[in-house]
Design a protein around this motif. Structure first.
Motif, PDB file in Angstrom:
ATOM      1  N   SER A   9      19.808   1.436  30.206  1.00 48.51           N
ATOM      2  CA  SER A   9      19.740   0.682  31.462  1.00 48.51           C
ATOM      3  C   SER A   9      20.216  -0.757  31.276  1.00 48.51           C
ATOM      4  O   SER A   9      20.911  -1.303  32.134  1.00 48.51           O
ATOM      5  CB  SER A   9      18.313   0.687  32.006  1.00 48.51           C
ATOM      6  OG  SER A   9      17.902   2.006  32.284  1.00 48.51           O
ATOM      7  N   GLU A  62      24.271   0.228  31.855  1.00 45.40           N
ATOM      8  CA  GLU A  62      24.204   0.029  33.305  1.00 45.40           C
ATOM      9  C   GLU A  62      24.183  -1.442  33.704  1.00 45.40           C
ATOM     10  O   GLU A  62      24.376  -1.764  34.875  1.00 45.40           O
ATOM     11  CB  GLU A  62      22.973   0.726  33.880  1.00 45.40           C
ATOM     12  CG  GLU A  62      23.006   2.245  33.747  1.00 45.40           C
ATOM     13  CD  GLU A  62      24.062   2.891  34.611  1.00 45.40           C
ATOM     14  OE1 GLU A  62      24.098   2.610  35.817  1.00 45.40           O
ATOM     15  OE2 GLU A  62      24.849   3.672  34.062  1.00 45.40           O
ATOM     16  N   VAL A 109      15.058  -2.908  35.315  1.00 49.20           N
ATOM     17  CA  VAL A 109      14.791  -2.065  34.153  1.00 49.20           C
ATOM     18  C   VAL A 109      13.296  -1.798  34.034  1.00 49.20           C
ATOM     19  O   VAL A 109      12.873  -0.660  33.832  1.00 49.20           O
ATOM     20  CB  VAL A 109      15.345  -2.706  32.858  1.00 49.20           C
ATOM     21  CG1 VAL A 109      14.890  -1.938  31.625  1.00 49.20           C
ATOM     22  CG2 VAL A 109      16.860  -2.791  32.913  1.00 49.20           C
ATOM     23  N   HIS A 156      12.227   0.750  36.604  1.00 47.88           N
ATOM     24  CA  HIS A 156      12.638   2.102  36.225  1.00 47.88           C
ATOM     25  C   HIS A 156      11.777   2.647  35.092  1.00 47.88           C
ATOM     26  O   HIS A 156      11.438   3.835  35.084  1.00 47.88           O
ATOM     27  CB  HIS A 156      14.112   2.137  35.829  1.00 47.88           C
ATOM     28  CG  HIS A 156      15.058   2.003  36.980  1.00 47.88           C
ATOM     29  ND1 HIS A 156      14.912   2.692  38.168  1.00 47.88           N
ATOM     30  CD2 HIS A 156      16.173   1.252  37.137  1.00 47.88           C
ATOM     31  CE1 HIS A 156      15.882   2.368  38.991  1.00 47.88           C
ATOM     32  NE2 HIS A 156      16.660   1.495  38.392  1.00 47.88           N
ATOM     33  N   THR A 187      15.191   6.027  40.310  1.00 51.18           N
ATOM     34  CA  THR A 187      14.951   6.141  38.877  1.00 51.18           C
ATOM     35  C   THR A 187      15.367   7.508  38.364  1.00 51.18           C
ATOM     36  O   THR A 187      16.052   7.611  37.341  1.00 51.18           O
ATOM     37  CB  THR A 187      13.468   5.878  38.553  1.00 51.18           C
ATOM     38  OG1 THR A 187      13.134   4.541  38.937  1.00 51.18           O
ATOM     39  CG2 THR A 187      13.169   6.075  37.084  1.00 51.18           C
ATOM     40  N   ILE A 220      19.187   7.815  38.192  1.00 51.83           N
ATOM     41  CA  ILE A 220      19.775   7.138  37.033  1.00 51.83           C
ATOM     42  C   ILE A 220      19.463   7.909  35.756  1.00 51.83           C
ATOM     43  O   ILE A 220      20.324   8.092  34.896  1.00 51.83           O
ATOM     44  CB  ILE A 220      19.294   5.680  36.946  1.00 51.83           C
ATOM     45  CG1 ILE A 220      19.913   4.869  38.080  1.00 51.83           C
ATOM     46  CG2 ILE A 220      19.662   5.060  35.604  1.00 51.83           C
ATOM     47  CD1 ILE A 220      19.366   3.472  38.224  1.00 51.83           C
ATOM     48  N   TYR A 232      22.071   8.840  32.731  1.00 49.46           N
ATOM     49  CA  TYR A 232      21.620   8.815  31.338  1.00 49.46           C
ATOM     50  C   TYR A 232      21.789  10.177  30.653  1.00 49.46           C
ATOM     51  O   TYR A 232      22.403  10.276  29.597  1.00 49.46           O
ATOM     52  CB  TYR A 232      20.162   8.351  31.268  1.00 49.46           C
ATOM     53  CG  TYR A 232      19.552   8.430  29.891  1.00 49.46           C
ATOM     54  CD1 TYR A 232      20.000   7.614  28.859  1.00 49.46           C
ATOM     55  CD2 TYR A 232      18.518   9.318  29.618  1.00 49.46           C
ATOM     56  CE1 TYR A 232      19.439   7.680  27.590  1.00 49.46           C
ATOM     57  CE2 TYR A 232      17.951   9.392  28.356  1.00 49.46           C
ATOM     58  CZ  TYR A 232      18.419   8.577  27.349  1.00 49.46           C
ATOM     59  OH  TYR A 232      17.866   8.650  26.089  1.00 49.46           O
TER      60      TYR A 232
END
Length: 122
Positions: A17, A21, A28, A31, A75, A78, A83
């Motif tokens: 993250s 990202e 962060v 998340h 979240t 992502i 991820y």
């Protein structure tokens, strides 16, 4: 899944993250809170979750504020799509509609009163 393994995954997700990202620190942190909640409260192995597992988990947020639901979905999006590269798990899940409530504009009388007050106090 073993707790130590989960901790490594969460730490790697954090690094992803931040570095990949380029997310801001508070984003962060948000998340990480959400993904830890998911790991703790889901009835499935988070890494091998299916779309049905994600749906079942998100059902527990249906009575919550739409912003809380949307944050969890962001979240998960992502985590799975970006991820893990498993976009099929999260694909098609929609964000809730937020009701737009425009602010009330002041009336002509309220504006005149405000400007009169400004002239008097200057």
């Amino acid at each position: 899944m073993e707790n130590r393994s989960n901790e490594r995954i969460i730490e790697d997700f954090k690094n992803f993250s931040v570095v990949d990202e380029q997310l801001a620190g508070r984003t962060v942190e948000r998340h990480l809170i959400e993904i830890k909640r998911f790991f703790k409260n889901s009835d499935c192995d988070p890494i091998n979750a299916t779309k049905a597992d994600i749906r079942n988990y998100l059902m527990s947020f249906r009575g919550w504020c739409t912003y809380s639901y949307a944050n969890m979905l962001k979240t998960l999006r992502i985590f799975y799509r970006d991820y893990l590269g498993r976009k099929e798990v999260i694909e098609g899940l929609k964000f809730p509609n937020h009701l737009f409530k425009p602010k009330k504009s002041p009336s002509k009388g309220e504006l005149q009163e405000f400007y009169q007050f400004e002239r008097v106090s200057s």
